[in-house]
Design an enzyme around this catalytic site. Sequence first.
Site, PDB file in Angstrom:
ATOM      1  N   ASN A  17       0.862  -1.190   0.000  1.00 17.32           N
ATOM      2  CA  ASN A  17       0.000   0.000   0.000  1.00 17.32           C
ATOM      3  C   ASN A  17       0.899   1.241   0.000  1.00 17.32           C
ATOM      4  OD1 ASN A  17      -1.428   2.274   1.080  1.00 17.32           O
ATOM      5  ND2 ASN A  17      -3.077   0.904   1.696  1.00 17.32           N
ATOM      6  N   ASP A  19      -0.105   4.485  -0.068  1.00 18.47           N
ATOM      7  CA  ASP A  19      -0.814   5.716   0.337  1.00 18.47           C
ATOM      8  C   ASP A  19       0.103   6.736   1.003  1.00 18.47           C
ATOM      9  OD1 ASP A  19      -3.149   4.514  -0.466  1.00 18.47           O
ATOM     10  OD2 ASP A  19      -3.920   4.176   1.555  1.00 18.47           O
ATOM     11  N   HIS A  20       0.973   6.254   1.884  1.00 12.50           N
ATOM     12  CA  HIS A  20       1.716   7.215   2.700  1.00 12.50           C
ATOM     13  C   HIS A  20       2.911   7.836   1.980  1.00 12.50           C
ATOM     14  CE1 HIS A  20      -1.167   6.784   5.733  1.00 12.50           C
ATOM     15  NE2 HIS A  20      -0.946   5.482   5.883  1.00 12.50           N
ATOM     16  N   ARG A  28       4.044  18.801   1.452  1.00 10.69           N
ATOM     17  CA  ARG A  28       4.675  19.985   0.868  1.00 10.69           C
ATOM     18  C   ARG A  28       3.941  20.508  -0.368  1.00 10.69           C
ATOM     19  NH1 ARG A  28       9.913  21.541   2.570  1.00 10.69           N
ATOM     20  NH2 ARG A  28       9.786  21.283   4.814  1.00 10.69           N
ATOM     21  N   HIS A  53      -5.611   3.696  -1.571  1.00  7.37           N
ATOM     22  CA  HIS A  53      -6.931   4.056  -1.041  1.00  7.37           C
ATOM     23  C   HIS A  53      -7.225   5.504  -1.423  1.00  7.37           C
ATOM     24  CE1 HIS A  53      -9.613   4.340   2.864  1.00  7.37           C
ATOM     25  NE2 HIS A  53     -10.279   4.647   1.767  1.00  7.37           N
ATOM     26  N   ARG A  55      -9.328   8.301  -0.707  1.00  2.10           N
ATOM     27  CA  ARG A  55     -10.297   8.711   0.315  1.00  2.10           C
ATOM     28  C   ARG A  55     -11.105   9.891  -0.186  1.00  2.10           C
ATOM     29  NH1 ARG A  55      -8.767   6.459   5.644  1.00  2.10           N
ATOM     30  NH2 ARG A  55     -10.484   7.692   6.421  1.00  2.10           N
ATOM     31  N   ARG A  59      -6.795  12.882   1.214  1.00  2.00           N
ATOM     32  CA  ARG A  59      -5.688  13.276   2.084  1.00  2.00           C
ATOM     33  C   ARG A  59      -4.354  12.677   1.620  1.00  2.00           C
ATOM     34  NH1 ARG A  59      -7.268   9.989   7.540  1.00  2.00           N
ATOM     35  NH2 ARG A  59      -9.242  11.054   7.164  1.00  2.00           N
ATOM     36  N   HIS A  60      -4.406  11.585   0.881  1.00  2.00           N
ATOM     37  CA  HIS A  60      -3.133  11.074   0.320  1.00  2.00           C
ATOM     38  C   HIS A  60      -3.275  10.822  -1.188  1.00  2.00           C
ATOM     39  CE1 HIS A  60      -5.143   7.396   1.651  1.00  2.00           C
ATOM     40  NE2 HIS A  60      -4.767   7.540   2.915  1.00  2.00           N
ATOM     41  N   GLU A  80      -8.682   0.591  -2.827  1.00  7.93           N
ATOM     42  CA  GLU A  80      -9.526   0.647  -1.627  1.00  7.93           C
ATOM     43  C   GLU A  80     -10.447   1.849  -1.753  1.00  7.93           C
ATOM     44  OE1 GLU A  80      -7.119   0.779   1.848  1.00  7.93           O
ATOM     45  OE2 GLU A  80      -6.200  -1.154   1.435  1.00  7.93           O
ATOM     46  N   THR A 110      -7.017   6.403  10.242  1.00  9.58           N
ATOM     47  CA  THR A 110      -6.852   5.285   9.325  1.00  9.58           C
ATOM     48  C   THR A 110      -8.156   4.496   9.335  1.00  9.58           C
ATOM     49  OG1 THR A 110      -5.475   3.349   8.772  1.00  9.58           O
ATOM     50  CG2 THR A 110      -5.829   3.794  11.116  1.00  9.58           C
ATOM     51  N   THR A 111      -8.238   3.449   8.508  1.00  7.15           N
ATOM     52  CA  THR A 111      -9.486   2.695   8.431  1.00  7.15           C
ATOM     53  C   THR A 111      -9.758   2.020   9.775  1.00  7.15           C
ATOM     54  OG1 THR A 111      -8.838   2.231   6.160  1.00  7.15           O
ATOM     55  CG2 THR A 111     -10.768   1.075   6.996  1.00  7.15           C
ATOM     56  N   GLU A 161     -11.061  -9.405   2.913  1.00  9.42           N
ATOM     57  CA  GLU A 161      -9.802  -9.035   3.570  1.00  9.42           C
ATOM     58  C   GLU A 161     -10.088  -8.900   5.056  1.00  9.42           C
ATOM     59  OE1 GLU A 161      -7.244  -6.093   1.782  1.00  9.42           O
ATOM     60  OE2 GLU A 161      -6.410  -5.551   3.730  1.00  9.42           O
ATOM     61  N   HIS A 201      -3.714  -4.693   7.779  1.00  6.76           N
ATOM     62  CA  HIS A 201      -3.818  -3.547   8.682  1.00  6.76           C
ATOM     63  C   HIS A 201      -2.937  -3.749   9.905  1.00  6.76           C
ATOM     64  CE1 HIS A 201      -5.232   0.170  10.363  1.00  6.76           C
ATOM     65  NE2 HIS A 201      -5.874   0.392   9.251  1.00  6.76           N
ATOM     66  N   GLY A 202      -1.999  -2.841  10.046  1.00  8.09           N
ATOM     67  CA  GLY A 202      -1.135  -2.829  11.229  1.00  8.09           C
ATOM     68  C   GLY A 202      -0.018  -3.859  11.201  1.00  8.09           C
ATOM     69  N   GLY A 223       1.068  -1.405   4.411  1.00 17.37           N
ATOM     70  CA  GLY A 223       1.431  -0.070   3.975  1.00 17.37           C
ATOM     71  C   GLY A 223       2.293   0.691   4.949  1.00 17.37           C
ATOM     72  N   HIS A 224       1.691   1.137   6.040  1.00 15.20           N
ATOM     73  CA  HIS A 224       2.344   2.106   6.919  1.00 15.20           C
ATOM     74  C   HIS A 224       3.724   1.662   7.383  1.00 15.20           C
ATOM     75  CE1 HIS A 224       2.993   4.434  10.645  1.00 15.20           C
ATOM     76  NE2 HIS A 224       2.424   5.393   9.946  1.00 15.20           N
TER      77      HIS A 224
HETATM   78  N1  PXP Z   1      -5.960  -3.132   4.205  1.00 14.89           N
HETATM   79  C1  PXP Z   1      -6.891  -2.157   4.236  1.00 14.89           C
HETATM   80  C2  PXP Z   1      -8.259  -2.478   3.755  1.00 14.89           C
HETATM   81  C3  PXP Z   1      -6.568  -0.860   4.673  1.00 14.89           C
HETATM   82  O1  PXP Z   1      -7.518   0.090   4.707  1.00 14.89           O
HETATM   83  C4  PXP Z   1      -5.247  -0.582   5.056  1.00 14.89           C
HETATM   84  C5  PXP Z   1      -4.883   0.800   5.482  1.00 14.89           C
HETATM   85  O2  PXP Z   1      -5.016   1.662   4.402  1.00 14.89           O
HETATM   86  C6  PXP Z   1      -4.309  -1.627   4.991  1.00 14.89           C
HETATM   87  C7  PXP Z   1      -4.692  -2.893   4.586  1.00 14.89           C
HETATM   88  C8  PXP Z   1      -2.877  -1.414   5.332  1.00 14.89           C
HETATM   89  O3  PXP Z   1      -2.733  -1.090   6.671  1.00 14.89           O
HETATM   90  P1  PXP Z   1      -1.340  -0.569   7.188  1.00 14.89           P
HETATM   91  O4  PXP Z   1      -1.067   0.737   6.508  1.00 14.89           O
HETATM   92  O5  PXP Z   1      -1.539  -0.460   8.657  1.00 14.89           O
HETATM   93  O6  PXP Z   1      -0.307  -1.605   6.815  1.00 14.89           O
END
Ligand code: PXP
Length: 251
Positions: A17, A19-20, A28, A53, A55, A59-60, A80, A110-111, A161, A201-202, A223-224
């Site tokens: 992912n 996004d970040h 910036r 994702h 949104r 935001r990203h 997403e 976050t989600t 998921e 996630h996480g 992602g993060h």
């Molecule tokens: N899966 C879904 C559906 C999410 O919304 C996210 C966060 O955008 C992730 C996975 C990834 O989560 P993380 O950024 O904590 O790894």
Amino acid sequence: MSQEPYSQKSYLRLGVNIDHVATIRNARGGNHPEPVKAALLAEQAGADGITAHLREDRRHIREADLKALKAEISVPLNLEMAATDEMVNIALATMPNAACFVPEKREEVTTEGGLDVVGMRVRLAPILATLKDAGIRLSLFIEANPDQLNAAADLGADIVELHTGRYCDLPAGAERDAEYARIVAAAKLTQSLGLECHAGHGLRVDNVAPIAALPEVVELNIGHFLIGESVMMGLQPAIIEMRRHMDEARA
Ligand code: PXP
């Protein structure tokens, strides 16, 4: 994200992912760093798919990022999105490999939590049908809950998921063990319902192994942690390191 050439049954795919990368760029207001460049680097490092994702508040990731991703990456794109008419139109214009429906609240960082498929059945049904007719695979991001899983199957989802956020956030102990047990049971149920099981996630290198070890899970979306680690060691080494932890857990 579930097409050939994934011939090895036990292979666990990694969706990265990005996004970040866009979060940093937007801080910036310019063009750097470019999410699509990060996606291409991720692909070279072994990512099996790219997740983004879009949104409501942008935001990203932005629409232009989706266009660039779709044009330039070779691996499947997992979009997403919230279950809104606006996002459905964007998905139809983008034609990702899969659309992953997530709950979305403006104020969340976050989600938070999974989609309430049971409560949103009436709203989701026509949206899912539209995307399915267009040939987009349907993924629903849900908590490890049998009612939600059964509703996902009833609605014709291709993929579930499982939300691993709670498991990842809890300290070691009985509560985390119970959450993990729920994920294990949900992964089995997902497979027995004929749905493809993803998780995310996480996830980090220190908590990924028990999830990666579940044979029913065929894809992780991360992602993060990877983008954070890319500041420390570079994006490609971070992905290679995650891949190693996933493969070791799988073995
Ligand atoms: N899966 C879904 C559906 C999410 O919304 C996210 C966060 O955008 C992730 C996975 C990834 O989560 P993380 O950024 O904590 O790894």
